[in-house]
Design a protein around this motif. Structure first.
Motif, PDB file in Angstrom:
ATOM      1  N   UNK A 622      10.455  64.120  74.075  1.00  0.00           N
ATOM      2  CA  UNK A 622      11.669  63.323  73.906  1.00  0.00           C
ATOM      3  C   UNK A 622      12.870  64.150  74.325  1.00  0.00           C
ATOM      4  N   UNK A 623      13.769  63.546  75.082  1.00  0.00           N
ATOM      5  CA  UNK A 623      14.924  64.293  75.553  1.00  0.00           C
ATOM      6  C   UNK A 623      16.090  63.364  75.838  1.00  0.00           C
ATOM      7  N   UNK A 624      17.281  63.873  75.626  1.00  0.00           N
ATOM      8  CA  UNK A 624      18.544  63.153  75.775  1.00  0.00           C
ATOM      9  C   UNK A 624      18.541  61.923  74.860  1.00  0.00           C
ATOM     10  N   UNK A 625      18.528  62.206  73.571  1.00  0.00           N
ATOM     11  CA  UNK A 625      18.598  61.168  72.546  1.00  0.00           C
ATOM     12  C   UNK A 625      20.060  61.029  72.130  1.00  0.00           C
ATOM     13  N   UNK A 662      21.241  61.394  64.366  1.00  0.00           N
ATOM     14  CA  UNK A 662      20.343  60.828  65.371  1.00  0.00           C
ATOM     15  C   UNK A 662      19.370  61.903  65.846  1.00  0.00           C
ATOM     16  N   UNK A 663      18.081  61.543  65.894  1.00  0.00           N
ATOM     17  CA  UNK A 663      17.021  62.523  66.109  1.00  0.00           C
ATOM     18  C   UNK A 663      15.980  61.981  67.076  1.00  0.00           C
ATOM     19  N   UNK A 664      15.394  62.901  67.817  1.00  0.00           N
ATOM     20  CA  UNK A 664      14.342  62.509  68.748  1.00  0.00           C
ATOM     21  C   UNK A 664      13.086  62.079  67.996  1.00  0.00           C
ATOM     22  N   UNK A 682      18.915  66.369  71.647  1.00  0.00           N
ATOM     23  CA  UNK A 682      19.404  65.227  70.894  1.00  0.00           C
ATOM     24  C   UNK A 682      20.835  65.514  70.467  1.00  0.00           C
ATOM     25  N   UNK A 683      21.591  64.437  70.239  1.00  0.00           N
ATOM     26  CA  UNK A 683      22.954  64.600  69.770  1.00  0.00           C
ATOM     27  C   UNK A 683      22.995  65.332  68.431  1.00  0.00           C
ATOM     28  N   UNK A 684      21.966  65.151  67.614  1.00  0.00           N
ATOM     29  CA  UNK A 684      21.952  65.827  66.319  1.00  0.00           C
ATOM     30  C   UNK A 684      20.707  66.687  66.136  1.00  0.00           C
ATOM     31  N   UNK A 724      19.465  70.918  71.019  1.00  0.00           N
ATOM     32  CA  UNK A 724      19.967  69.936  70.062  1.00  0.00           C
ATOM     33  C   UNK A 724      21.252  70.465  69.431  1.00  0.00           C
ATOM     34  N   UNK A 725      22.132  69.559  69.043  1.00  0.00           N
ATOM     35  CA  UNK A 725      23.426  70.042  68.552  1.00  0.00           C
ATOM     36  C   UNK A 725      23.358  70.493  67.102  1.00  0.00           C
TER      37      UNK A 725
END
Length: 1383
Positions: A622-625, A662-664, A682-684, A724-725
């Motif tokens: 999973x990538x770019x969530x 928000x998580x992958x 992921x953003x989070x 991830x951030x």
């Protein structure tokens, strides 16, 4: 449709029976039932033969003549019939043969292929966007061509199959608003044992604001209801792999180069390295104005090495002072034919090779007329790097409307080659692939299109686009940072048809693009659903329940639910979607394998209601969530504050605590299995485990309490999280399970901090704890945390943390007294502060700064000043053991430490935090750092900050065995012999330590001051955890067998509880609490049982009249009140032993309650009266140990490399290549293999040959060749290197002319390299028929070294020609089988 055809034969696909059980007892979901057609009917010829025989038997007797005549007649008739039969038979045979040959040549019948069922009839339908199609009983249809309809319902045994060809030549597109499959209906595209070969596309069209919605499913969908079958099986492809070689920005090692400038008078010159495409020299020679510039150019060109690429472009004019000897030099060295005739303001450009003659020269000239040259004088030549990348060097010059322009470009051309870990021969030209970011920003992820590449081996592909960012393809500092590479294209596609921009009510305030895609939803009691190697694009809607793939309350979909094989998604590509990737909702036992989720909104792999269990996620990427709007946890800051329709009243959500999660992988129940997955941006968070106290959503009515917090963790093995951030791995929190109300106005399902992971056997608190095992986690380049783990017991092992803001934080499962004490352990792990993955600016990477080790510019987490920590202690108890720390070096901008503490910590810490067998690398300046007032730490004066502490069990942190490390200004824990560590802001002390948990009631905003009698001038002021709560909590760490006094900044509390935390039997301290002199007391002892919240063994304390009497019997339940000082004294002595990691005895927490009765409201601060009366001279109760000397034996992890393919053996190789100056200063040259050094003592070239097929490794040859033995070395390289060997070369000393390039080509070089006037040369090669991606040549300019180079080379690969190794343990496969069997 009937269950059998008119001849009694079974259909190709068995249909479900009616009733509650929608699957017949013999049904095997997804399996193609073998077709057994009936025997063919007898031919006419056979029938005629039979009638003749019967006729002969029925003939009466005639006369002889008549009989002879009849015999003759019959004979002729038989001959005639025979001829007819023969003709008919022959005709039938040849027709059948033609049919068979025709079919076999086109598509041989296969009973496993659904489109070859002879009962299917072709479905020919003219496009009609209004037509509503119902495929029902008796309708078995094969789709062979494009069709467009309004909708399709497949029911009552109806069957729709996509036609296929043996050569995969079909291209079929079905466009519709929706497809609904139910009640025995089935849709098949291929089958598991007969994969679809052609191109099949289902396009779901329609806008959100047009047409009617279907019940349950809405619009633009494929829906599977009870009894429905959906089988989609595309051609098999390797779904995703890893880069095997770093992909550089622009495709070139040193990047591309572009330059353009106006009126840059003279000859502009660039010198380019022919081996690497690096621009070595940038210069300008004003040969128009100055003859000295012409002479300088002449000398400059003569000084260049033969073989260098030179590009020249005229700016403005260059000929006025251009000397003839300079012109001659350009002609002789560069092969120019146009330089001699160059005139005023003529545009001229040249690209040539020093010493290459006219054949190497490309040049162009344009005349200057009317302020214009009529176009560019453009010169260009193409070259290859030693790595095989094709590049072009371009120079140009022109006049355009009176403006002179000149410029240069160096760029990769004809595609960029990617080197991959796994076989990618199933990937085809035109396929879209995605390469993950390996930096802090997920927005460095890039998409590429594959080009034809006949020269590529099966581990290589070529892409059309030029990469914008750096993507690591190496193991760096022992950590696998190789970028994931996934193929997005499949030959079976479901996609939504999209509008050009956002419209209607589709959250256009947050999204500019259309988010109303298609969706696939599967309902309970479906018959069979399997997706393999299918592409899902532009699916999902920003509406609840409308996701790319949604298993909606399906119950058990594995063997437990009667599905054999279990329901699965395998090799599915889900990309550019608008609401999640796969939603598992009220569904257990689903297998998701080899599936990619890329560029989606909201949680990607999403477990919804907190009840989903036994699902297996195996080798998914999973990538770019990105954030979405559906749930509070999907939302970013802006969405969180803006969406308030479900909060109570005027409540404004707090993004950091209500949303932003928000998580992958969103895992809402621990009993699920994650093996070999990658969360690459992921953003989070990458992987987030959360714990619903109750079932949520539609499951709340049927399930109630989930016990998720108490349920043991499923398998977690070999997962990787990066870019991830917030965090790579996050284990903590839950969601709010009640609707918004006046008492709690937050939105339903917002993030909630109430859940704590406490796994117990059978989810039963009365049974033993079951440690949650996080095994083989790789986490790197996460902005905040590599991993945040709360709860216990939890064990992290065999894991690697690199380049994270904070590598790993352990947080306990709560605050005493709710937390009963548990274990959090990390072992056999590696922590790297700053790796040699320096990152690449851009793609929303916000921060960069100078590194602490190399002083190179590098991207940074969080902020340029953010304090980097490897292992962070929050509270405890934690246990850190057998781990290694590398590269934690502070800079002028920021602190960096191997071990640190949570900043601005109000919580308690425990002295039972212990660390042992840890190892610190040479580039670790701060083993520990306690923080200092300033940025990020602020005042550094909260309760947890002051009480930070851990136990150095063996001295591996401090070199003092069995000591405690605390903050330097904490005088509750020190003694006169403690060792100050000023850089750490810490102190090392011997002694024994525990905690006192002080709880006060009915007094808010009360500050407590505690003083040790030996240091009365050094009080510790504690604010408490929550000053506005109904009760206050303080928890100082204290040295045992000492006296303390406690004071307040307000009236003394009426009720005070003192709990003995981490006291063992007979441990004690004496405390004096300050009260007004007119106070009376009731002091009681009890044992508090936290699980059932009751007290037992209540005993009253009795007063005594003097301190002497109290001290004579410290074990008795006595107290003494000193009216003169206002201090109530008593001893806190434990009567019971603790067990394990519990804070208290299993018989209950020993506590003392002080009930104070007084009318006074004065401030209860007795310090002035207490001291010096009760002052003591500082003393040592436990002697400080001697400082350890020598290396720490057995310390650090024994693992040298942490990879995502742990079944492979990687050989660590290091080269130390000092510069000329470093050598003069005594620095050593060496090659290190698996930790064994091979020193290079003489000047020359050192050669190591390693058997590539032996594990752990075997050096088969080591030789030193002097620089005068070049010919002998070349001969040795050509003839004496065994096949399947790794070749390691390193030089020592200055290199004038190392003419061995040709001999290196069979070992991995693409072309001969320029090895003249070098400081150092290092080469990694391979002798064999395969060219590995790791082969590489490194050189440095004269006088310079290459420093320390580190590489990790895989051994025992089949592509090397090694014999296949049997018995290699695949732990991932073992665990996958175990997880499957558990169903």
């Amino acid at each position: 449709m009937h269950a059998t055809d008119p001849r009694g034969n079974s259909p190709v696909f068995l249909q479900p029976q009616n009733g509650n059980n929608h699957r017949s007892s013999g049904y095997v979901p997804g399996r193609v039932v073998p077709l057994r057609p009936p025997p063919p009917p007898k031919s006419q010829a056979s029938a005629k033969f039979t009638s003749v025989r019967q006729e002969a038997q029925a003939t009466f007797a005639f006369s002889t003549e008549e009989q002879r005549s009849q015999r003759e007649e019959r004979k002729q008739k038989r001959h005639k019939n025979t001829f007819i039969c023969f003709a008919i038979s022959s005709f039938t045979f040849f027709v059948a043969l033609a049919v068979i040959l025709g079919i076999s040549s086109k598509y041989a019948p296969d009973e496993n292929c659904p489109d070859q069922n002879p009962r299917l009839r072709n479905w020919d339908l003219k496009p009609d966007p209004e037509k509503q199609v119902i495929i029902k009983k008796g309708d078995w249809l094969r789709l062979n061509s494009d069709v467009m309809v309004n909708s399709i319902v497949i029911q009552d045994g109806g069957l729709l199959v996509f036609g296929d060809d043996k050569d995969g030549s079909r291209n079929i597109t079905l466009r519709t608003r929706y497809i609904l499959i139910k009640d025995g209906g089935a849709l098949h595209i291929g089958a598991e044992k007969c994969r679809y070969k052609s191109k099949a596309t289902i396009v779901l069209f329609g806008k959100s604001n047009e047409g009617d919605s279907m019940p349950i499913f809405g619009k633009k969908f494929i829906g599977v209801e009870a009894g429905g079958t959906l089988e989609l099986h595309g051609s098999w492809k390797t779904s995703w792999t890893l880069l095997a070689k770093t992909l550089r920005s622009s495709g070139l090692t040193f990047g591309s180069y572009t330059f353009e400038k106006s009126f840059n008078r003279g000859l502009n010159v660039r010198v380019i390295d022919q081996d690497t495409a690096e621009v070595l020299v940038i210069d300008r020679f004003d040969t128009h104005e100055y003859q000295n510039e012409s002479r300088r150019l002449q000398e400059f060109l003569k000084a260049q090495d033969v073989g260098r690429i030179v590009a020249i472009a005229v700016g403005d004019s260059a000929v006025k002072s251009l000397l003839d000897e300079t012109i001659l030099t350009i002609q002789n060295l560069l092969g120019s034919k146009l330089i001699k005739g160059l005139s005023y303001r003529q545009a001229w450009a040249l690209v040539a090779v020093i010493g290459g003659g006219s054949a190497s020269c490309n040049e162009s000239v344009r005349n200057y007329e009317n302020h214009s040259s009529g176009g560019k004088a453009l010169a260009q030549r193409e070259f290859f790097t030693v790595d095989g990348q094709k590049f072009a060097v371009t120079a140009y010059s022109e006049w355009n409307e009176g403006v002179s322009l000149s410029g240069f470009q160096v760029e990769a051309i004809d595609g960029i080659k990617l080197h991959l870990v796994d076989d990618a021969s199933s990937w085809k030209p035109g396929d879209q692939i995605v390469v993950a970011s390996t930096d802090y920003s997920m927005y460095q992820t890039e998409e590429f299109t594959l080009l034809p590449c006949p020269e590529c081996n099966k581990y290589e592909v070529k892409v059309r686009e030029t990469p914008k960012f750096l993507h690591m393809g190496e193991i760096v500092d022992g950590v696998d940072m190789r970028a994931e590479v996934g193929v997005l294209s499949r030959n079976v596609v479901i996609r939504g048809e999209m509008e050009a921009s956002c419209y209607a009510d589709n959250q256009c305030q947050f999204f500019s693009h259309d988010t109303f895609g298609g969706h696939v939803q599967i309902q309970k009691n479906f018959t069979s659903v399997h997706f393999s190697h299918v592409e899902l694009k532009h699916l999902g809607q920003q509406h609840l329940g409308k996701y790319p793939v949604h298993f909606h309350r399906c119950g058990s979909v594995d063997d437990k639910g009667g599905y054999r094989p279990q329901t699965y998604l395998d090799g599915v590509s889900i990309h550019h979607c608008f609401s999640r990737c796969v939603t598992i909702h009220g569904t257990d036992g689903l297998l998701i394998k080899d599936t990619i989720g890329f560029d989606t909104l909201g949680h990607c792999f999403f477990l919804e209601d907190g009840i989903e269990q036994r699902n297996i996620l195996f080798h998914n990427l999973g990538l770019v969530t990105k954030p979405g709007t559906l749930l509070p946890t999907d939302r970013n800051n802006t969405m969180c504050i803006s969406i308030r329709d479900k909060v109570f009243g005027n409540y404004v959500p707090v993004p950091a605590t209500d949303c932003m999660a928000v998580s992958t992988f969103w895992i809402a129940h621990p009993n699920n299995h994650l093996i070999n997955n990658a969360a690459a941006g992921s953003q989070d968070a990458g992987i987030w485990y959360l714990f619903h106290k109750e079932a949520t959503g539609e499951s709340s009515e049927s399930h109630g309490l989930t016990k998720a917090e108490l349920t043991p963790l499923g398998i977690f093995y070999n997962n990787r999280v990066h870019s991830n951030f917030k965090a790579g791995l996050f284990i903590d929190k839950g969601v709010k399970t009640s609707n918004a109300s006046a008492s709690d106005p937050r939105e339903y399902l917002c993030l909630d901090n109430s859940a704590r992971f406490r796994p117990h056997q059978d989810a039963d608190l009365e049974k033993p704890r079951v440690a949650a095992l996080i095994d083989r986690l790789i986490t790197f380049k996460n902005n905040d945390h590599g991993a945040w783990v709360r709860g216990g017991d939890i064990v992290v092992q065999n894991s690697a943390f690199a380049d994270n803001g904070i590598g790993l934080t352990f947080a306990s499962d709560g605050s005493f007294p709710n937390d009963e004490g548990s274990s959090q352990e990390v072992s056999e792990s590696l922590f790297v502060g700053e790796s040699q993955n320096y990152g690449f600016q851009g793609g929303q990477n916000k921060y960069a700064g100078t590194g602490g080790i190399s002083k190179r510019l590098r991207t940074l987490p969080r902020n340029r000043t953010f304090p980097i920590r490897g292992f962070q202690i929050y509270d405890g108890p934690i246990h850190l053991s057998k781990s290694t720390f590398k590269n934690y070096m502070p800079t002028a901008d920021r602190y960096s430490s191997a071990i640190g503490f949570l900043m601005k910590n109000v919580w308690q810490l425990t002295p039972k935090n212990n660390i042992s067998l840890v190892k610190f690398g040479a580039h670790v300046a701060l083993n520990v750092f306690f923080g200092k007032p300033g940025p990020w730490f602020e005042d550094c004066d909260l309760d947890g900050d002051k009480n930070s502490i851990f136990h150095d069990v063996d001295g591996s942190v401090t070199r003092y065995k069995d000591t405690y490390v605390g903050r330097m200004d904490n005088y509750l824990i020190r003694h006169p012999d403690c060792v100050n560590m000023i850089k750490w802001n810490g102190i090392i002390c011997s002694g024994t330590y525990a905690q006192v948990y002080v709880q006060t009631w009915s007094m808010q905003n009360l500050t407590m001051t505690i003083i040790r009698d030996e240091y009365p001038s050094k009080p510790m002021v504690l604010r408490g955890i929550n000053q506005r709560a109904a009760f206050q909590q303080y928890q100082p760490v204290v040295m045992l067998e000492k006296g303390y006094t406690i004071h307040w900044n307000g009236p003394a509390p009426r009720a005070t509880f003192l709990y003995l935390i981490n006291f063992n039997k007979n441990d004690w301290i004496r405390v004096g609490l300050c009260y007004p002199s007119n106070t009376t007391f009731q002091v009681t002892f009890s044992r508090y049982h936290r699980q059932n919240v009751i007290s037992s063994n209540v005993e009253e304390y009795e007063p005594v009249l003097s301190m002497e009497e109290l001290e004579r019997k410290p074990s008795d339940r006595k107290f003494y009140f000193d009216y003169g000082t206002g201090l109530l004294f008593l001893y806190l002595r434990a009567k019971n032993n603790r067990e394990g990691h519990s804070y208290c005895s299993s018989e209950g927490c020993e506590r003392i309650k002080i009930q104070a009765n007084t009318s006074s409201k004065e401030t209860s601060n007795c310090m002035a009266k207490a001291y010096p009366k009760y002052s003591k001279k500082p003393s040592v109760t436990k002697k400080m140990p001697a400082m350890l000397t020598g290396p720490c034996q057995g310390c650090g992890t024994h693992q040298m490399v942490f990879t995502s393919d742990p079944h492979k053996f990687y050989l660590p190789v290091q080269f130390q290549s000092p510069s000329k100056t470093d050598i003069q200063h005594g620095n050593k040259s060496f090659i290190s293999v698996n930790g064994t050094n091979y020193p290079i003592t003489g000047v020359g070239l050192y050669l190591l040959v390693v058997d590539a097929c032996s594990v752990p490794y075997r050096v088969s040859e080591k030789k030193l060749f002097s620089f005068t033995e070049v010919e002998r070395l070349k001969e040795y390289l050509r003839t004496s290197i065994p096949a399947r060997s790794i070749v390691l070369l390193s030089t020592r000393g200055e290199i004038k002319n190392l003419n061995i390039s040709e001999a290196l080509i069979p070992l991995g070089l693409h072309k001969p390299a320029h090895l003249h006037n070098k400081g150092s040369v290092i080469f990694l090669g391979f002798s064999g028929n395969f060219k590995p991606a790791w082969t590489k040549l490194f050189t440095s300019p004269a006088g310079q070294g290459l420093g320390l180079l580190e590489k990790y080379i895989p051994l025992q690969l089949e592509e090397y020609g090694c014999n296949k190794v049997n018995g290699i343990r695949r732990r991932d496969f073992e665990l996958f089988k175990r997880a499957s069997r558990a169903h």
